[in-house]
Design a protein around this motif. Structure first.
Motif, PDB file in Angstrom:
ATOM      1  N   HIS A   3       0.836  -1.193   0.000  1.00 19.36           N
ATOM      2  CA  HIS A   3       0.000   0.000   0.000  1.00 19.36           C
ATOM      3  C   HIS A   3       0.869   1.238   0.000  1.00 19.36           C
ATOM      4  O   HIS A   3       2.029   1.208   0.399  1.00 19.36           O
ATOM      5  CB  HIS A   3      -0.909   0.024   1.241  1.00 19.36           C
ATOM      6  N   TYR A   4       0.292   2.355  -0.410  1.00 18.29           N
ATOM      7  CA  TYR A   4       1.008   3.628  -0.465  1.00 18.29           C
ATOM      8  C   TYR A   4       1.402   4.136   0.921  1.00 18.29           C
ATOM      9  O   TYR A   4       2.250   5.005   1.037  1.00 18.29           O
ATOM     10  CB  TYR A   4       0.164   4.690  -1.182  1.00 18.29           C
ATOM     11  N   PHE A   5       0.789   3.613   1.984  1.00 18.78           N
ATOM     12  CA  PHE A   5       1.143   4.067   3.336  1.00 18.78           C
ATOM     13  C   PHE A   5       2.186   3.152   3.969  1.00 18.78           C
ATOM     14  O   PHE A   5       2.417   3.186   5.165  1.00 18.78           O
ATOM     15  CB  PHE A   5      -0.099   4.187   4.233  1.00 18.78           C
ATOM     16  N   THR A   6       2.817   2.320   3.153  1.00 15.80           N
ATOM     17  CA  THR A   6       3.969   1.531   3.595  1.00 15.80           C
ATOM     18  C   THR A   6       5.148   1.922   2.699  1.00 15.80           C
ATOM     19  O   THR A   6       4.983   2.650   1.725  1.00 15.80           O
ATOM     20  CB  THR A   6       3.700   0.018   3.487  1.00 15.80           C
ATOM     21  N   ASN A   7       6.323   1.419   3.011  1.00 12.49           N
ATOM     22  CA  ASN A   7       7.491   1.756   2.212  1.00 12.49           C
ATOM     23  C   ASN A   7       8.051   0.492   1.584  1.00 12.49           C
ATOM     24  O   ASN A   7       8.198  -0.523   2.249  1.00 12.49           O
ATOM     25  CB  ASN A   7       8.563   2.428   3.068  1.00 12.49           C
ATOM     26  N   ASN A   8       8.364   0.539   0.307  1.00  8.56           N
ATOM     27  CA  ASN A   8       8.967  -0.583  -0.382  1.00  8.56           C
ATOM     28  C   ASN A   8      10.123  -0.056  -1.228  1.00  8.56           C
ATOM     29  O   ASN A   8       9.908   0.483  -2.310  1.00  8.56           O
ATOM     30  CB  ASN A   8       7.935  -1.303  -1.259  1.00  8.56           C
ATOM     31  N   ASP A   9      11.344  -0.207  -0.716  1.00  8.67           N
ATOM     32  CA  ASP A   9      12.526   0.269  -1.434  1.00  8.67           C
ATOM     33  C   ASP A   9      12.827  -0.558  -2.672  1.00  8.67           C
ATOM     34  O   ASP A   9      13.655  -0.168  -3.492  1.00  8.67           O
ATOM     35  CB  ASP A   9      13.750   0.255  -0.510  1.00  8.67           C
ATOM     36  N   ASN A  10      12.172  -1.707  -2.815  1.00  7.97           N
ATOM     37  CA  ASN A  10      12.438  -2.571  -3.965  1.00  7.97           C
ATOM     38  C   ASN A  10      11.625  -2.195  -5.196  1.00  7.97           C
ATOM     39  O   ASN A  10      11.852  -2.740  -6.263  1.00  7.97           O
ATOM     40  CB  ASN A  10      12.157  -4.030  -3.592  1.00  7.97           C
ATOM     41  N   ASN A 104       8.162  26.898   0.673  1.00 10.07           N
ATOM     42  CA  ASN A 104       9.001  26.423   1.760  1.00 10.07           C
ATOM     43  C   ASN A 104       8.110  25.705   2.780  1.00 10.07           C
ATOM     44  O   ASN A 104       7.342  26.357   3.481  1.00 10.07           O
ATOM     45  CB  ASN A 104       9.733  27.599   2.405  1.00 10.07           C
ATOM     46  N   CYS A 105       8.195  24.401   2.828  1.00 10.39           N
ATOM     47  CA  CYS A 105       7.390  23.601   3.753  1.00 10.39           C
ATOM     48  C   CYS A 105       8.311  22.779   4.651  1.00 10.39           C
ATOM     49  O   CYS A 105       9.385  22.366   4.234  1.00 10.39           O
ATOM     50  CB  CYS A 105       6.468  22.638   2.997  1.00 10.39           C
ATOM     51  N   THR A 106       7.853  22.536   5.869  1.00  9.35           N
ATOM     52  CA  THR A 106       8.530  21.599   6.758  1.00  9.35           C
ATOM     53  C   THR A 106       8.030  20.205   6.415  1.00  9.35           C
ATOM     54  O   THR A 106       6.816  19.988   6.319  1.00  9.35           O
ATOM     55  CB  THR A 106       8.209  21.933   8.227  1.00  9.35           C
ATOM     56  N   ILE A 107       8.951  19.264   6.223  1.00  8.80           N
ATOM     57  CA  ILE A 107       8.576  17.902   5.830  1.00  8.80           C
ATOM     58  C   ILE A 107       8.998  16.941   6.932  1.00  8.80           C
ATOM     59  O   ILE A 107      10.155  16.938   7.352  1.00  8.80           O
ATOM     60  CB  ILE A 107       9.217  17.535   4.477  1.00  8.80           C
ATOM     61  N   ILE A 108       8.033  16.134   7.392  1.00  9.13           N
ATOM     62  CA  ILE A 108       8.256  15.236   8.529  1.00  9.13           C
ATOM     63  C   ILE A 108       7.786  13.826   8.185  1.00  9.13           C
ATOM     64  O   ILE A 108       6.657  13.640   7.738  1.00  9.13           O
ATOM     65  CB  ILE A 108       7.481  15.726   9.773  1.00  9.13           C
ATOM     66  N   GLN A 109       8.666  12.843   8.415  1.00  3.85           N
ATOM     67  CA  GLN A 109       8.214  11.454   8.320  1.00  3.85           C
ATOM     68  C   GLN A 109       7.595  11.085   9.665  1.00  3.85           C
ATOM     69  O   GLN A 109       8.244  11.161  10.712  1.00  3.85           O
ATOM     70  CB  GLN A 109       9.362  10.507   8.002  1.00  3.85           C
ATOM     71  N   SER A 110       6.323  10.711   9.643  1.00  2.00           N
ATOM     72  CA  SER A 110       5.622  10.431  10.891  1.00  2.00           C
ATOM     73  C   SER A 110       4.493   9.447  10.655  1.00  2.00           C
ATOM     74  O   SER A 110       3.754   9.547   9.678  1.00  2.00           O
ATOM     75  CB  SER A 110       5.045  11.734  11.472  1.00  2.00           C
ATOM     76  N   ASP A 111       4.354   8.506  11.575  1.00  3.46           N
ATOM     77  CA  ASP A 111       3.208   7.601  11.604  1.00  3.46           C
ATOM     78  C   ASP A 111       2.128   8.311  12.411  1.00  3.46           C
ATOM     79  O   ASP A 111       2.264   8.470  13.624  1.00  3.46           O
ATOM     80  CB  ASP A 111       3.609   6.283  12.260  1.00  3.46           C
ATOM     81  N   CYS A 112       1.090   8.767  11.734  1.00  2.00           N
ATOM     82  CA  CYS A 112       0.069   9.632  12.331  1.00  2.00           C
ATOM     83  C   CYS A 112       0.781  10.840  12.940  1.00  2.00           C
ATOM     84  O   CYS A 112       1.530  11.511  12.255  1.00  2.00           O
ATOM     85  CB  CYS A 112      -0.788   8.867  13.327  1.00  2.00           C
ATOM     86  N   PHE A 113       0.610  11.098  14.234  1.00  2.00           N
ATOM     87  CA  PHE A 113       1.215  12.277  14.867  1.00  2.00           C
ATOM     88  C   PHE A 113       2.456  11.932  15.689  1.00  2.00           C
ATOM     89  O   PHE A 113       2.931  12.783  16.446  1.00  2.00           O
ATOM     90  CB  PHE A 113       0.175  12.969  15.763  1.00  2.00           C
ATOM     91  N   ALA A 131      -5.801   1.714   5.505  1.00  2.00           N
ATOM     92  CA  ALA A 131      -4.983   1.477   6.698  1.00  2.00           C
ATOM     93  C   ALA A 131      -5.855   1.017   7.866  1.00  2.00           C
ATOM     94  O   ALA A 131      -5.338   0.488   8.848  1.00  2.00           O
ATOM     95  CB  ALA A 131      -4.226   2.748   7.082  1.00  2.00           C
ATOM     96  N   GLY A 132      -7.158   1.234   7.758  1.00  2.00           N
ATOM     97  CA  GLY A 132      -8.086   0.759   8.782  1.00  2.00           C
ATOM     98  C   GLY A 132      -8.545   1.849   9.732  1.00  2.00           C
ATOM     99  O   GLY A 132      -7.929   2.909   9.849  1.00  2.00           O
ATOM    100  N   LYS A 133      -9.639   1.537  10.420  1.00  2.00           N
ATOM    101  CA  LYS A 133     -10.248   2.536  11.311  1.00  2.00           C
ATOM    102  C   LYS A 133      -9.356   2.892  12.490  1.00  2.00           C
ATOM    103  O   LYS A 133      -9.349   4.045  12.935  1.00  2.00           O
ATOM    104  CB  LYS A 133     -11.614   2.050  11.804  1.00  2.00           C
ATOM    105  N   GLU A 134      -8.603   1.949  13.011  1.00  2.00           N
ATOM    106  CA  GLU A 134      -7.745   2.255  14.163  1.00  2.00           C
ATOM    107  C   GLU A 134      -6.765   3.378  13.819  1.00  2.00           C
ATOM    108  O   GLU A 134      -6.567   4.310  14.606  1.00  2.00           O
ATOM    109  CB  GLU A 134      -6.983   1.007  14.613  1.00  2.00           C
ATOM    110  N   VAL A 135      -6.172   3.311  12.625  1.00  2.00           N
ATOM    111  CA  VAL A 135      -5.243   4.351  12.183  1.00  2.00           C
ATOM    112  C   VAL A 135      -5.993   5.666  11.981  1.00  2.00           C
ATOM    113  O   VAL A 135      -5.541   6.732  12.419  1.00  2.00           O
ATOM    114  CB  VAL A 135      -4.512   3.925  10.882  1.00  2.00           C
TER     115      VAL A 135
END
Length: 193
Positions: A3-10, A104-113, A131-135
């Motif tokens: 999914h787009y909300f995961t990372n796949n370097d391959n 000029n934007c601040t860019i942050i890698q973050s899972d939710c907050f 990603a589901g309701k919990e997320v």
């Protein structure tokens, strides 16, 4: 399934550049494989930012992907903007898109907050439904906690993706939920702190 909300370097790179027109500005965006709405601005993101009234102050584009909503709003309204997403591949494109559009934007890698501090006047979200309701509920609760007094949280959701349960949850967290737009199963909602 990837999914787009995961990372796949391959994943092989598949950079696509395209123009997008918003509020008198022609913007240039680049997206990559493994990112949400690859090669175009998602219709619901387009609907959300075109339904919102003009905003000012500090903006957070939560789950920004490659930055379509946050960069467009930043360019149109000259906002102090933070772009946050869990996917590094998307954030790499967001950095490129900031440069391409001279914002000029601040860019942050973050899972939710998890990595986001400070508060905002406006938070926008096209939620990662898969990603589901919990997320999603974590995102909603975090939005409430990270809004300034009288700050607003804007969200877009489809009826078939649980718009009614989203409205109930938002009303539970914020005390109320205003419907700004409803047509053909598409909802734009606004909650105020």
């Amino acid at each position: 399934m990837q999914h787009y909300f995961t990372n796949n370097d391959n994943l092989p790179d598949d950079l696509r550049s395209f123009a997008y027109y918003f509020s008198g500005h022609t913007l240039r965006f680049t997206s990559n494989s493994g990112t949400f709405s690859h090669g175009h601005v998602d219709p619901l993101s387009h609907l959300l930012i075109n339904t919102m009234p003009p905003v000012q102050g500090r903006l957070l584009d939560l789950g920004c992907g490659w930055g379509a909503m946050g960069i467009s709003l930043c360019k149109a309204h000259n906002l102090y903007t933070t772009l946050a997403d869990v996917n590094p591949r998307a954030l790499h494109c967001a950095e490129l898109n900031c440069r391409q559009n001279d914002v000029n934007c601040t860019i942050i890698q973050s899972d939710c907050f998890d990595q986001i501090s400070g508060t905002f006047d406006t938070i926008v979200l096209n939620p990662p439904i898969h990603a589901g309701k919990e997320v999603m509920w974590r995102m909603f609760g975090g939005a409430f906690e990270h809004l300034n007094p009288s700050g607003k949280f804007y969200i877009v959701v489809l009826e078939k993706h649980g718009a009614k349960s989203v409205m109930r949850k938002l009303s539970e967290i914020f005390g109320s939920c205003e419907m700004l737009y409803k047509k053909k199963g598409e909802y734009v909602l606004c909650c105020q702190r």
